[in-house]
Design a protein around this motif. Structure first.
Motif, PDB file in Angstrom:
ATOM      1  N   TYR A   1       0.846  -1.186   0.000  1.00  0.00           N
ATOM      2  CA  TYR A   1       0.000   0.000   0.000  1.00  0.00           C
ATOM      3  C   TYR A   1       0.883   1.237   0.000  1.00  0.00           C
ATOM      4  CZ  TYR A   1       0.930   0.891   4.952  1.00  0.00           C
ATOM      5  OH  TYR A   1       1.543   1.188   6.142  1.00  0.00           O
ATOM      6  N   LEU A   2       0.329   2.326  -0.490  1.00  0.00           N
ATOM      7  CA  LEU A   2       1.069   3.581  -0.570  1.00  0.00           C
ATOM      8  C   LEU A   2       0.807   4.489   0.616  1.00  0.00           C
ATOM      9  CD1 LEU A   2       0.508   4.189  -4.345  1.00  0.00           C
ATOM     10  CD2 LEU A   2       2.662   3.609  -3.252  1.00  0.00           C
ATOM     11  N   ASN A   3      -0.431   4.483   1.110  1.00  0.00           N
ATOM     12  CA  ASN A   3      -0.768   5.425   2.173  1.00  0.00           C
ATOM     13  C   ASN A   3      -2.100   5.035   2.810  1.00  0.00           C
ATOM     14  OD1 ASN A   3      -0.379   7.701   3.773  1.00  0.00           O
ATOM     15  ND2 ASN A   3      -1.302   9.108   2.296  1.00  0.00           N
ATOM     16  N   VAL A   4      -2.307   5.556   4.010  1.00  0.00           N
ATOM     17  CA  VAL A   4      -3.612   5.535   4.668  1.00  0.00           C
ATOM     18  C   VAL A   4      -3.929   6.989   4.970  1.00  0.00           C
ATOM     19  CG1 VAL A   4      -4.945   4.788   6.666  1.00  0.00           C
ATOM     20  CG2 VAL A   4      -3.227   3.244   5.672  1.00  0.00           C
ATOM     21  N   THR A   5      -5.035   7.470   4.420  1.00  0.00           N
ATOM     22  CA  THR A   5      -5.443   8.862   4.620  1.00  0.00           C
ATOM     23  C   THR A   5      -6.534   8.913   5.680  1.00  0.00           C
ATOM     24  OG1 THR A   5      -4.991   9.323   2.286  1.00  0.00           O
ATOM     25  CG2 THR A   5      -6.304  10.945   3.475  1.00  0.00           C
ATOM     26  N   LYS A   6      -6.332   9.759   6.660  1.00  0.00           N
ATOM     27  CA  LYS A   6      -7.312   9.934   7.731  1.00  0.00           C
ATOM     28  C   LYS A   6      -8.245  11.093   7.407  1.00  0.00           C
ATOM     29  CE  LYS A   6      -3.992   8.380  11.199  1.00  0.00           C
ATOM     30  NZ  LYS A   6      -3.231   8.755  12.403  1.00  0.00           N
ATOM     31  N   SER A   7      -9.457  11.016   7.922  1.00  0.00           N
ATOM     32  CA  SER A   7     -10.454  12.097   7.847  1.00  0.00           C
ATOM     33  C   SER A   7     -10.642  12.638   6.432  1.00  0.00           C
ATOM     34  CB  SER A   7     -10.069  13.228   8.807  1.00  0.00           C
ATOM     35  OG  SER A   7      -9.997  12.749  10.130  1.00  0.00           O
ATOM     36  N   ASP A   8     -10.798  11.740   5.479  1.00  0.00           N
ATOM     37  CA  ASP A   8     -10.979  12.101   4.073  1.00  0.00           C
ATOM     38  C   ASP A   8     -12.463  12.331   3.797  1.00  0.00           C
ATOM     39  OD1 ASP A   8      -9.496  11.616   1.150  1.00  0.00           O
ATOM     40  OD2 ASP A   8     -11.636  11.116   1.146  1.00  0.00           O
ATOM     41  N   ILE A   9     -12.771  13.373   3.027  1.00  0.00           N
ATOM     42  CA  ILE A   9     -14.165  13.632   2.656  1.00  0.00           C
ATOM     43  C   ILE A   9     -14.372  13.626   1.140  1.00  0.00           C
ATOM     44  CG2 ILE A   9     -14.749  14.862   4.780  1.00  0.00           C
ATOM     45  CD1 ILE A   9     -14.396  17.486   3.146  1.00  0.00           C
ATOM     46  N   ALA A  10     -13.360  13.251   0.384  1.00  0.00           N
ATOM     47  CA  ALA A  10     -13.449  13.284  -1.075  1.00  0.00           C
ATOM     48  C   ALA A  10     -13.650  11.913  -1.706  1.00  0.00           C
ATOM     49  CB  ALA A  10     -12.184  13.918  -1.654  1.00  0.00           C
ATOM     50  N   ASN A  11     -13.470  10.849  -0.955  1.00  0.00           N
ATOM     51  CA  ASN A  11     -13.467   9.499  -1.517  1.00  0.00           C
ATOM     52  C   ASN A  11     -14.576   8.623  -0.944  1.00  0.00           C
ATOM     53  OD1 ASN A  11     -11.007   9.375  -3.352  1.00  0.00           O
ATOM     54  ND2 ASN A  11     -10.210  10.355  -1.510  1.00  0.00           N
ATOM     55  N   GLY A  12     -15.783   9.137  -1.049  1.00  0.00           N
ATOM     56  CA  GLY A  12     -16.955   8.439  -0.542  1.00  0.00           C
ATOM     57  C   GLY A  12     -17.748   9.360   0.350  1.00  0.00           C
TER      58      GLY A  12
ATOM     59  N   LYS B   1       4.688   0.137   0.894  1.00  0.00           N
ATOM     60  CA  LYS B   1       5.071  -0.744   1.995  1.00  0.00           C
ATOM     61  C   LYS B   1       4.162  -1.965   2.037  1.00  0.00           C
ATOM     62  CE  LYS B   1       4.330   2.979   4.434  1.00  0.00           C
ATOM     63  NZ  LYS B   1       4.075   3.964   5.444  1.00  0.00           N
ATOM     64  N   LYS B   2       4.670  -3.018   2.626  1.00  0.00           N
ATOM     65  CA  LYS B   2       3.886  -4.238   2.806  1.00  0.00           C
ATOM     66  C   LYS B   2       2.764  -3.975   3.806  1.00  0.00           C
ATOM     67  CE  LYS B   2       3.350  -8.759   2.407  1.00  0.00           C
ATOM     68  NZ  LYS B   2       2.517  -9.174   1.303  1.00  0.00           N
ATOM     69  N   PHE B   3       1.533  -4.356   3.455  1.00  0.00           N
ATOM     70  CA  PHE B   3       0.417  -4.249   4.380  1.00  0.00           C
ATOM     71  C   PHE B   3       0.567  -5.360   5.404  1.00  0.00           C
ATOM     72  CE2 PHE B   3      -3.882  -4.851   5.914  1.00  0.00           C
ATOM     73  CZ  PHE B   3      -4.296  -3.541   6.112  1.00  0.00           C
ATOM     74  N   ASP B   4       0.626  -4.981   6.694  1.00  0.00           N
ATOM     75  CA  ASP B   4       0.859  -5.972   7.736  1.00  0.00           C
ATOM     76  C   ASP B   4      -0.153  -5.814   8.862  1.00  0.00           C
ATOM     77  OD1 ASP B   4       1.740  -3.716   9.142  1.00  0.00           O
ATOM     78  OD2 ASP B   4       3.854  -4.244   8.980  1.00  0.00           O
ATOM     79  N   ASP B   5      -0.038  -6.693   9.862  1.00  0.00           N
ATOM     80  CA  ASP B   5      -0.989  -6.686  10.981  1.00  0.00           C
ATOM     81  C   ASP B   5      -0.952  -5.375  11.752  1.00  0.00           C
ATOM     82  OD1 ASP B   5      -1.831  -9.240  10.358  1.00  0.00           O
ATOM     83  OD2 ASP B   5      -0.527 -10.218  11.828  1.00  0.00           O
ATOM     84  N   LEU B   6       0.230  -4.794  11.938  1.00  0.00           N
ATOM     85  CA  LEU B   6       0.335  -3.533  12.668  1.00  0.00           C
ATOM     86  C   LEU B   6      -0.404  -2.417  11.929  1.00  0.00           C
ATOM     87  CD1 LEU B   6       1.385  -1.866  15.029  1.00  0.00           C
ATOM     88  CD2 LEU B   6       3.519  -1.548  13.746  1.00  0.00           C
TER      89      LEU B   6
ATOM     90  N   PHE C   1      -2.916  -2.806   9.945  1.00  0.00           N
ATOM     91  CA  PHE C   1      -4.342  -3.078  10.078  1.00  0.00           C
ATOM     92  C   PHE C   1      -4.863  -2.693  11.462  1.00  0.00           C
ATOM     93  CE2 PHE C   1      -8.052  -5.920  10.645  1.00  0.00           C
ATOM     94  CZ  PHE C   1      -8.849  -5.351   9.665  1.00  0.00           C
ATOM     95  N   VAL C   2      -4.117  -3.004  12.510  1.00  0.00           N
ATOM     96  CA  VAL C   2      -4.531  -2.634  13.874  1.00  0.00           C
ATOM     97  C   VAL C   2      -4.634  -1.119  14.008  1.00  0.00           C
ATOM     98  CG1 VAL C   2      -3.779  -2.635  16.295  1.00  0.00           C
ATOM     99  CG2 VAL C   2      -3.713  -4.750  14.964  1.00  0.00           C
ATOM    100  N   LYS C   3      -3.684  -0.395  13.432  1.00  0.00           N
ATOM    101  CA  LYS C   3      -3.738   1.072  13.464  1.00  0.00           C
ATOM    102  C   LYS C   3      -4.966   1.584  12.710  1.00  0.00           C
ATOM    103  CE  LYS C   3       1.221   1.993  13.906  1.00  0.00           C
ATOM    104  NZ  LYS C   3       2.418   2.535  13.226  1.00  0.00           N
ATOM    105  N   MET C   4      -5.288   0.947  11.603  1.00  0.00           N
ATOM    106  CA  MET C   4      -6.477   1.339  10.847  1.00  0.00           C
ATOM    107  C   MET C   4      -7.740   1.096  11.665  1.00  0.00           C
ATOM    108  SD  MET C   4      -5.574   0.062   6.954  1.00  0.00           S
ATOM    109  CE  MET C   4      -7.303  -0.166   6.614  1.00  0.00           C
ATOM    110  N   LEU C   5      -7.832  -0.053  12.310  1.00  0.00           N
ATOM    111  CA  LEU C   5      -8.998  -0.357  13.140  1.00  0.00           C
ATOM    112  C   LEU C   5      -9.141   0.641  14.278  1.00  0.00           C
ATOM    113  CD1 LEU C   5      -8.934  -4.255  13.447  1.00  0.00           C
ATOM    114  CD2 LEU C   5     -10.489  -2.859  12.079  1.00  0.00           C
ATOM    115  N   SER C   6      -8.032   0.996  14.891  1.00  0.00           N
ATOM    116  CA  SER C   6      -8.055   1.967  15.982  1.00  0.00           C
ATOM    117  C   SER C   6      -8.575   3.320  15.499  1.00  0.00           C
ATOM    118  CB  SER C   6      -6.657   2.104  16.568  1.00  0.00           C
ATOM    119  OG  SER C   6      -6.626   3.067  17.589  1.00  0.00           O
ATOM    120  N   GLU C   7      -8.116   3.730  14.350  1.00  0.00           N
ATOM    121  CA  GLU C   7      -8.575   5.002  13.782  1.00  0.00           C
ATOM    122  C   GLU C   7     -10.048   4.915  13.401  1.00  0.00           C
ATOM    123  OE1 GLU C   7      -8.189   8.977  12.587  1.00  0.00           O
ATOM    124  OE2 GLU C   7      -6.785   7.738  13.728  1.00  0.00           O
ATOM    125  N   LEU C   8     -10.432   3.839  12.755  1.00  0.00           N
ATOM    126  CA  LEU C   8     -11.806   3.659  12.292  1.00  0.00           C
ATOM    127  C   LEU C   8     -12.798   3.565  13.449  1.00  0.00           C
ATOM    128  CD1 LEU C   8     -13.231   3.444   9.565  1.00  0.00           C
ATOM    129  CD2 LEU C   8     -12.880   0.979   9.642  1.00  0.00           C
TER     130      LEU C   8
END
Length: 169
Positions: A3-14, A45-50, A52-59
């Motif tokens: 993956y290239l990035n994780v964008t937080k608090s986005d209002i343009a992509n859905g 970067k390789k998408f890994d468990d860490l 994903f956990v950070k994404m879940l925490s944010e979500l």
């Protein structure tokens, strides 16, 4: 999957406030693509468990309406298994958060993919610079569709929501 990035608090992509996962890998090669650096499946970067956990925490934050998967193409063949795992786990943990997915594939090419059972909205179709329209919601060109996935799967008919006012999640 990379993956290239994780964008937080986005209002343009859905619709609503979204977390966006930008995956690597795309074979469509759309002319004048806005994100050609994402075509290489080894980029980022390789998408890994860490991650994903950070994404879940944010979500988990109440501000988020859901997650968007974009890229690249989340449905690039090498990405599909990991994308299905991500979607399944997110729907398990957050059943009321929506999942949007952008792909260059047309609905008829992907409608039988098992991972769609976890997706709420698909924006389908390759970007076509000859049909570019900056006035339409969530799409770059008029050949692309906003598809209401669950009713489409249930009815066997593609349910298109090409107005932002049709999207009611």
């Amino acid at each position: 999957m990379n993956y290239l990035n994780v964008t937080k608090s986005d209002i343009a992509n859905g619709e609503g406030v979204r977390l966006v996962l930008w995956v690597s890998g795309c074979s469509h090669g759309c002319d004048e693509c806005h994100n050609p650096e994402s075509w290489n499946p080894n980029a980022g970067k390789k998408f890994d468990d860490l991650t994903f956990v950070k994404m879940l925490s944010e979500l988990a934050k109440p501000v988020y309406d859901g997650i968007t998967l974009s890229g690249g193409d989340p449905l690039y063949p090498a990405n599909r298994e990991e994308v299905e795992n991500i979607c399944r786990k997110i729907k398990t943990v957050f059943p009321n958060k929506t999942i949007w997915l952008w792909t260059g594939y047309d609905w008829d090419e992907i409608k039988d993919l098992p991972l769609l059972q976890y997706v709420d909205i698909v924006v389908d179709g390759k970007y076509d610079k000859t049909r570019r329209d900056v006035t339409i919601a969530f799409r770059g060109s008029t050949n692309q569709n906003i598809i209401d996935v669950q009713p489409s799967l249930k009815s066997g008919e593609c349910i298109i929501l090409n107005s932002i006012y049709d999207v009611r999640y």
